[in-house]
Design a protein around this motif. Structure first.
Motif, PDB file in Angstrom:
ATOM      1  N   ILE A 155      10.758   2.921   5.166  1.00  0.00           N
ATOM      2  CA  ILE A 155      11.205   1.693   5.299  1.00  0.00           C
ATOM      3  C   ILE A 155      10.600   0.679   4.237  1.00  0.00           C
ATOM      4  CG2 ILE A 155      11.822   2.021   7.665  1.00  0.00           C
ATOM      5  CD1 ILE A 155       9.271   0.240   8.314  1.00  0.00           C
ATOM      6  N   SER A 156       9.850   1.169   3.480  1.00  0.00           N
ATOM      7  CA  SER A 156       9.049   0.602   2.318  1.00  0.00           C
ATOM      8  C   SER A 156       9.952  -0.016   1.107  1.00  0.00           C
ATOM      9  CB  SER A 156       7.717   1.198   2.002  1.00  0.00           C
ATOM     10  OG  SER A 156       7.156   0.494   0.959  1.00  0.00           O
ATOM     11  N   PRO A 157      10.268  -1.271   1.184  1.00  0.00           N
ATOM     12  CA  PRO A 157      11.129  -1.405  -0.037  1.00  0.00           C
ATOM     13  C   PRO A 157      10.441  -1.125  -1.312  1.00  0.00           C
ATOM     14  CG  PRO A 157      10.389  -3.432   0.861  1.00  0.00           C
ATOM     15  CD  PRO A 157       9.993  -2.272   2.028  1.00  0.00           C
ATOM     16  N   THR A 158       9.386  -1.793  -1.413  1.00  0.00           N
ATOM     17  CA  THR A 158       8.601  -1.490  -2.579  1.00  0.00           C
ATOM     18  C   THR A 158       8.288  -0.008  -3.151  1.00  0.00           C
ATOM     19  OG1 THR A 158       6.809  -3.435  -2.005  1.00  0.00           O
ATOM     20  CG2 THR A 158       6.315  -2.077  -3.838  1.00  0.00           C
ATOM     21  N   SER A 159       8.307   0.865  -2.078  1.00  0.00           N
ATOM     22  CA  SER A 159       8.340   2.188  -2.488  1.00  0.00           C
ATOM     23  C   SER A 159       9.512   2.803  -3.213  1.00  0.00           C
ATOM     24  CB  SER A 159       7.988   3.349  -1.551  1.00  0.00           C
ATOM     25  OG  SER A 159       7.817   4.533  -1.405  1.00  0.00           O
ATOM     26  N   TYR A 160      10.473   2.409  -2.546  1.00  0.00           N
ATOM     27  CA  TYR A 160      11.981   2.632  -3.272  1.00  0.00           C
ATOM     28  C   TYR A 160      12.357   2.231  -4.714  1.00  0.00           C
ATOM     29  CZ  TYR A 160      13.855   4.667   1.304  1.00  0.00           C
ATOM     30  OH  TYR A 160      13.777   5.401   2.399  1.00  0.00           O
TER      31      TYR A 160
ATOM     32  N   LEU B 232       0.770  -1.177   0.149  1.00  0.00           N
ATOM     33  CA  LEU B 232      -0.013   0.093  -0.034  1.00  0.00           C
ATOM     34  C   LEU B 232       0.964   1.288   0.108  1.00  0.00           C
ATOM     35  CD1 LEU B 232      -2.715  -0.918   2.340  1.00  0.00           C
ATOM     36  CD2 LEU B 232      -2.995  -0.872   0.095  1.00  0.00           C
ATOM     37  N   PHE B 233       1.851   1.249   0.878  1.00  0.00           N
ATOM     38  CA  PHE B 233       2.715   2.692   1.198  1.00  0.00           C
ATOM     39  C   PHE B 233       3.784   2.422  -0.002  1.00  0.00           C
ATOM     40  CE2 PHE B 233       0.404   2.119   4.973  1.00  0.00           C
ATOM     41  CZ  PHE B 233       0.311   3.677   5.328  1.00  0.00           C
ATOM     42  N   ASN B 234       3.366   2.751  -1.186  1.00  0.00           N
ATOM     43  CA  ASN B 234       4.330   2.881  -2.282  1.00  0.00           C
ATOM     44  C   ASN B 234       4.223   4.030  -3.200  1.00  0.00           C
ATOM     45  OD1 ASN B 234       2.202   2.192  -4.096  1.00  0.00           O
ATOM     46  ND2 ASN B 234       2.727   0.066  -3.598  1.00  0.00           N
TER      47      ASN B 234
END
Length: 466
Positions: free
Chosen positions: A400-405, A379-381
């Motif tokens: 800390i969201s790997p998907t966001s990075y 969700l947090f991306n």
């Protein structure tokens, strides 16, 4: 090989042990595997609590014969608690200790071969064609028809106890060997003159543990084509399906469709190791039994498992990404960026799922425990939840969201190549340039942390209750 031969397991060396869903070796052979596991740790003393319970008379005899061979060949002291063994099994023992029940009092302690004559001397001769151990049980069970427990306890106190007490007193005056000395002496009796003696908890060094576990893991994997198919073939099939859905999306102008395509690609790669969790939980149960007997260290098991499962899953993940990429028709200049971030994301989520599988009591709960992590990171991306729409007190999740990075790095690279088209939409997602190294560092740190927690969870959680 010597253990397999001693326990009569050479003929089933390449057969599955089996379980509720897989047919394998017989119950007696499983019991002998359990006993062989204890001997494999090169213990000097082996405690066996009713090792023949639930076995047929033939299997019980085979188990006890195997223990006798090990005791004589490896100079191991084997202490066995057993109830009413058949005559052939009883003859395998060197020394017999008889205890009454309720309460436990000693009634005989001496050579097995002299037990019958001792009973006769006490006024309880063994009738012909009678199993002596059956009569012993009848005589030593309070309240039974032939109960003679009090008389035999009194006879023991008069006939045997004084001599035993004398031997104990004399032994207490002698300075015995240290633990190291006893181990060295045992090896000398085996003709090894102390070579290879280890004084730690494990009988072999770490590299031998790793080599043995790795060899076993490779053999098990090769014998299960379905496991290989799940890790390699299924991702490739999924890649073809997803690639067909998004075929040619890279040939149109950059915009929202490409961003959603990248988001779906990252989501699929993040879930690559999720189906393996039930198998990891089942494998953990076997590992717990073996590590509780100090056959090897948890870290050796983890490393051996990673050296087999991670490359297979990595091949599946890379193949899936390349297949989808080829169908999408994206320019080759984006391949290093997309492939690098997707594989980095794969390693992080693989560590997460292995950690959850080590913590969860069973496979079903493992899937449940993994869901919140997936929901948060999915969700947090910047696509589903952006920094502008997220509550202020949850902005830290983006850090800390790997998907966001990963999504940010790929989308910004594609935006830059398109000449800044749809830049307004990209900015609305809250993406910022110059955070690639920060993202890589965060993902690597999370991966390392999860691997360490994985080791600790396997070491201290879900231990076998003996």
């Amino acid at each position: 090989d010597n253990l397999l031969e001693a326990f009569g397991l050479s003929s089933v060396a390449d057969t599955y042990i089996g379980g509720a869903q897989v047919r394998g070796i017989s119950g007696g052979q499983r019991r002998r595997v359990t006993l062989a596991r204890g001997v494999a740790a090169q213990a000097s003393i082996l405690f066996c609590d009713e090792p023949t319970s639930g076995l047929s008379a033939t299997d019980a005899e085979l188990c006890m014969k195997a223990l006798r061979v090990i005791a004589k060949r490896l100079n191991v002291l084997v202490l066995v608690v057993i109830h009413q063994p058949r005559r052939e099994v009883a003859r395998l023992f060197d020394t017999l200790v008889l205890l009454t029940s309720n309460p436990g009092r000693m009634a005989y302690c001496g050579p097995m071969s002299k037990a019958s004559s001792y009973m006769g001397a006490c006024g309880y001769p063994i009738p012909d064609q009678t199993n002596p151990t059956d009569l012993y049980m009848d005589l030593l069970t309070p309240g039974a028809e032939f109960d003679a427990s009090d008389a035999l306890v009194a006879a023991f106190a008069q006939r045997q106890k004084p001599d035993i007490d004398l031997v104990v007193r004399e032994a207490c005056t002698v300075i015995g060997h240290t633990t190291k000395g006893m181990l060295m002496a045992a090896r000398e009796l085996q003709g090894l003159e102390g070579k290879g003696v280890r004084f730690g908890a494990y009988s072999v060094p770490f590299y031998v543990q790793l080599r043995t576990l790795l060899s076993r893991k490779v053999r098990i994997t090769l014998r299960n084509p379905a496991a290989i198919g799940m890790q390699i073939m299924m991702p490739m099939i999924t890649g073809v399906v997803v690639g067909a859905i998004f075929q040619g999306i890279g040939k149109i102008d950059f915009g929202i469709p490409q961003v959603l395509f990248i988001f779906i690609l990252l989501t699929i790669l993040s879930l690559q190791s999720l189906p393996l969790m039930p198998a990891l939980v089942e494998e953990r149960t076997f590992m717990k039994h073996e590590t509780s007997e100090r056959l090897y260290m948890e870290s050796a098991h983890i490393l051996a498992t990673m050296l087999v499962t991670v490359p297979l899953s990595l091949i599946g993940a890379a193949s899936q990404t390349l297949i989808i990429y080829a169908f999408a028709g994206l320019p080759s200049e984006f391949l290093p960026t997309i492939l690098g971030w997707t594989l980095l994301l794969f390693f992080m989520f693989d560590a997460l799922f292995q950690f959850v599988a080590a913590v969860a009591p069973d496979g079903e709960q493992a899937m449940t425990m993994a869901t919140p992590w997936l929901v948060v990171f999915m969700l947090f991306n910047g696509v589903v939840v952006t920094k502008a729409t997220a509550p202020i007190f949850l902005h830290w999740v983006f850090e800390i969201s790997p998907t966001s990075y990963a999504l940010q790095a790929i989308v910004l690279r594609m935006t830059e190549s398109s000449g800044g088209e749809n830049n307004f939409y990209v900015k609305s997602m809250g993406f910022q340039s110059g955070q690639d190294m920060q993202g890589i560092a965060v993902i690597l740190c999370m991966t390392i942390l999860l691997r360490l927690l994985h080791v600790l969870a396997l070491r201290f959680l879900n231990n076998i209750q003996k």
